[in-house]
Enzyme design. Structure first.
Site, mmCIF file in Angstrom:
data_model
loop_
_atom_site.group_PDB
_atom_site.id
_atom_site.type_symbol
_atom_site.label_atom_id
_atom_site.label_comp_id
_atom_site.label_asym_id
_atom_site.label_seq_id
_atom_site.Cartn_x
_atom_site.Cartn_y
_atom_site.Cartn_z
ATOM 1 N N TYR A 123 0.830 -1.208 0.000
ATOM 2 C CA TYR A 123 0.000 0.000 0.000
ATOM 3 C C TYR A 123 0.865 1.259 0.000
ATOM 4 C CZ TYR A 123 -2.840 3.852 1.695
ATOM 5 O OH TYR A 123 -3.444 5.068 1.833
ATOM 6 N N HIS B 144 -1.946 17.165 -1.401
ATOM 7 C CA HIS B 144 -2.454 17.292 -0.041
ATOM 8 C C HIS B 144 -1.921 18.541 0.684
ATOM 9 C CE1 HIS B 144 -4.065 13.368 -0.727
ATOM 10 N NE2 HIS B 144 -4.525 13.264 0.505
ATOM 11 N N ASN C 51 2.039 10.767 6.939
ATOM 12 C CA ASN C 51 1.104 9.807 7.515
ATOM 13 C C ASN C 51 1.410 9.594 8.994
ATOM 14 O OD1 ASN C 51 -1.094 8.175 7.018
ATOM 15 N ND2 ASN C 51 0.120 6.364 6.586
ATOM 16 N N ARG D 180 -10.363 28.528 49.707
ATOM 17 C CA ARG D 180 -10.199 27.371 50.581
ATOM 18 C C ARG D 180 -10.016 26.061 49.808
ATOM 19 N NH1 ARG D 180 -15.005 25.011 53.624
ATOM 20 N NH2 ARG D 180 -15.950 27.002 53.081
#
Length: 525
Positions: free
Chosen positions: A66, A96, A208, A307
């Site tokens: 891939y 991208h 990635n 407090r």
């Protein structure tokens, strides 16, 4: 300096090299980001990186992997010819690099580069030695790729943000260099650097992963730790101004609760107040009555914003500690896909790029800091409201009441900023929108989470700057400096160089608040 500290050794089955997997620590990261320490990669690491890259080149012969010889995401079923594989990586980077919005801060960009370098250096991404060396040079020369706020969904990593990093590494796009945005080529030529040449899968490996959200997360971590430290100091100054009782931050009371953070905050308050002549001891206090109606002159117990400080800041401290563990694990992890597992001669496909761990922590961190800003604003209100504190003039006004206004105008930005923080408190972690042709059907929104958390953090510095201005003026008005603890006297003396004190006349405060914020942002031990 080497970017790693702890070491673990194993023997490579393929390269027969002894390789060291090392761990970045928070101190390493702080030194590189804030002290400009340099990074380096050892020869043994470079040999192992080369072996991994060589292994993948051999492995893909006759096999389908891939993102090397297939398309990406929903187009992974398309097989790519050998002669087009390098073009595929370039196409991925260029297509991208689609970020929008404002450019993120330079410190975020440097942290992003460091995080990406760290995961790729572990040799599970099979990038070239040249890739690693170029990342090192970008960090050491402060060549910072222009990265935009918007674009990443944090599922297949910070794809869009990291594509802008990859774009610069191949010599394209823009970078921030010497404080200016310039073409990448110009900055690289100034430093005698050459653009990256793609070998196998550098495009996919560079983009990635979770490196942008992880890098911003570390900046948020450092800023948040500093915020908690300042909130402890400001609270202790409040205690001195109002001469509170000592029991609510005592060891005896807080050790009856089992939470580490509460005990830590209470101890920090005791350390800050050691030697104070203003804090009242509950065991020796003589209670006085206003009149014969049996009404006490002084309040038995302080308001919760005073407090309950250990109980409020305690869980924030604990959450920050856990956030640090998660960020440490993430930055020292392999957050790529596929993972090139040279030891078993395998390529493993999965989802290590998913950013849920970081996204979840950024949401939790953000909520903690919002609560801290609420605490600061409530303590500020206690300082300003003479009807509840019974000790100071309204808004610490040292002029003519009615004619002069003191610090009245400064409460409005504190209130409005806390309100904005509360609006920003919704979760990014669960804000799922399916994308990428529904390939990415569950996403993390991790970078959004980290960026919005940072906005809340920086807002909170503005809120505590207003409290700092108010409490220091209260100390000056009451003239109690010499009765305070030694540590708080040091803080008050420093304040004299940070801000002017009120003198009864009304003046603009915006520049003073800006100076105080810059002072508070300086990291201290």
């Amino acid at each position: 300096m080497p970017i790693y500290s702890k070491r673990k050794y194993y023997k490579s089955k393929i390269a027969h090299l002894k390789f060291q997997t090392m761990q970045l620590t928070s101190e390493d990261i702080f030194d590189i980001l804030y002290r400009n320490k340099k990074v380096s990669i050892s020869d043994s690491e470079l040999k192992h990186l080369k072996a991994s890259n060589d292994f993948l080149k051999e492995y893909i012969k006759g096999k389908i992997v891939y993102g090397v010889n297939t398309g990406f995401g929903p187009m992974a079923q398309y097989v790519i010819d050998d002669e087009q594989q390098k073009q595929l990586q370039l196409n991925l980077i260029r297509s991208h690099a689609a970020g929008s919005g404002d450019v993120i801060d330079s410190i975020f960009i440097k942290a992003t580069l460091l995080a990406r370098l760290n995961t790729l250096s572990q040799a599970y991404s099979a990038v070239s030695v040249e890739t690693i060396q170029l990342l090192v040079n970008f960090i050491n020369h402060d060549i910072l790729p222009v990265i935009y706020q918007h674009g990443g969904v944090g599922a297949s990593g910070d794809l869009v943000q990291l594509s802008h990093v990859a774009l610069s590494l191949i010599g394209e796009g823009e970078v921030i260099y010497k404080g200016k945005i310039v073409p990448t080529e110009e900055a690289m030529q100034s430093c005698n650097l050459k653009p990256l040449r793609i070998t196998v899968r550098e495009g996919l490996a560079l983009i990635n992963g979770t490196s942008t959200m992880n890098g911003i997360g570390y900046v948020n971590l450092f800023l948040s730790k500093n915020l908690v430290n300042w909130m402890v100091r400001l609270s202790s100054l409040m205690y001195e101004v109002f001469s509170v009782y000592d029991d609510f931050f005592s060891e005896e009371l807080n050790n009856t609760k089992k939470h580490h953070g509460q005990r830590h905050i209470a101890k920090s308050l005791r350390d800050q107040l050691k030697g104070s002549k203003l804090i009242k001891k509950r065991t020796t206090e003589s209670y006085k009555f206003i009149d014969e109606s049996n009404v006490l002159e002084n309040k038995m117990q302080a308001y919760y914003s005073i407090r309950c400080t250990p109980q409020i800041l305690g869980p924030i401290h604990d959450s920050i500690q856990y956030t640090e563990d998660v960020l440490h694990n993430e930055i020292n992890s392999v957050n790529d896909n596929p993972v090139i597992h040279m030891e078993t001669e395998n390529v493993l496909h999965g989802g290590n790029f998913h950013g849920d761990y970081v996204s979840y922590e950024m949401d939790k961190l953000k909520l903690g800091i919002i609560k801290l800003s609420i605490l600061s604003e409530r303590q500020l209100n206690y300082l300003f409201n003479d009807r509840i504190n019974g000790k100071l003039p309204p808004f610490i006004n040292q002029g003519v009441l009615g004619l002069n206004l003191g610090l009245q105008g400064t409460q409005f930005p504190a209130t409005s900023t806390v309100s904005e923080n509360m609006t920003l408190g919704s979760s990014n972690y669960i804000n799922n929108i399916s994308t990428n042709n529904d390939n990415q059907d569950v996403v993390s929104m991790g970078t959004n989470a980290a960026l919005i958390a940072n906005r809340v953090i920086m807002n909170t510095y503005e809120v505590i700057a207003i409290q700092y201005l108010a409490v220091m003026n209260a100390i000056n008005y009451l003239d109690i400096e010499n009765q305070m603890s030694e540590k708080n006297q040091v803080l008050f003396n420093e304040a004299k160089n940070v801000m002017p004190f009120l003198d009864g006349t009304d003046k603009p405060h915006y520049k003073t608040l800006r100076n105080i914020k810059e002072y508070l942002l300086k990291f201290s031990n």
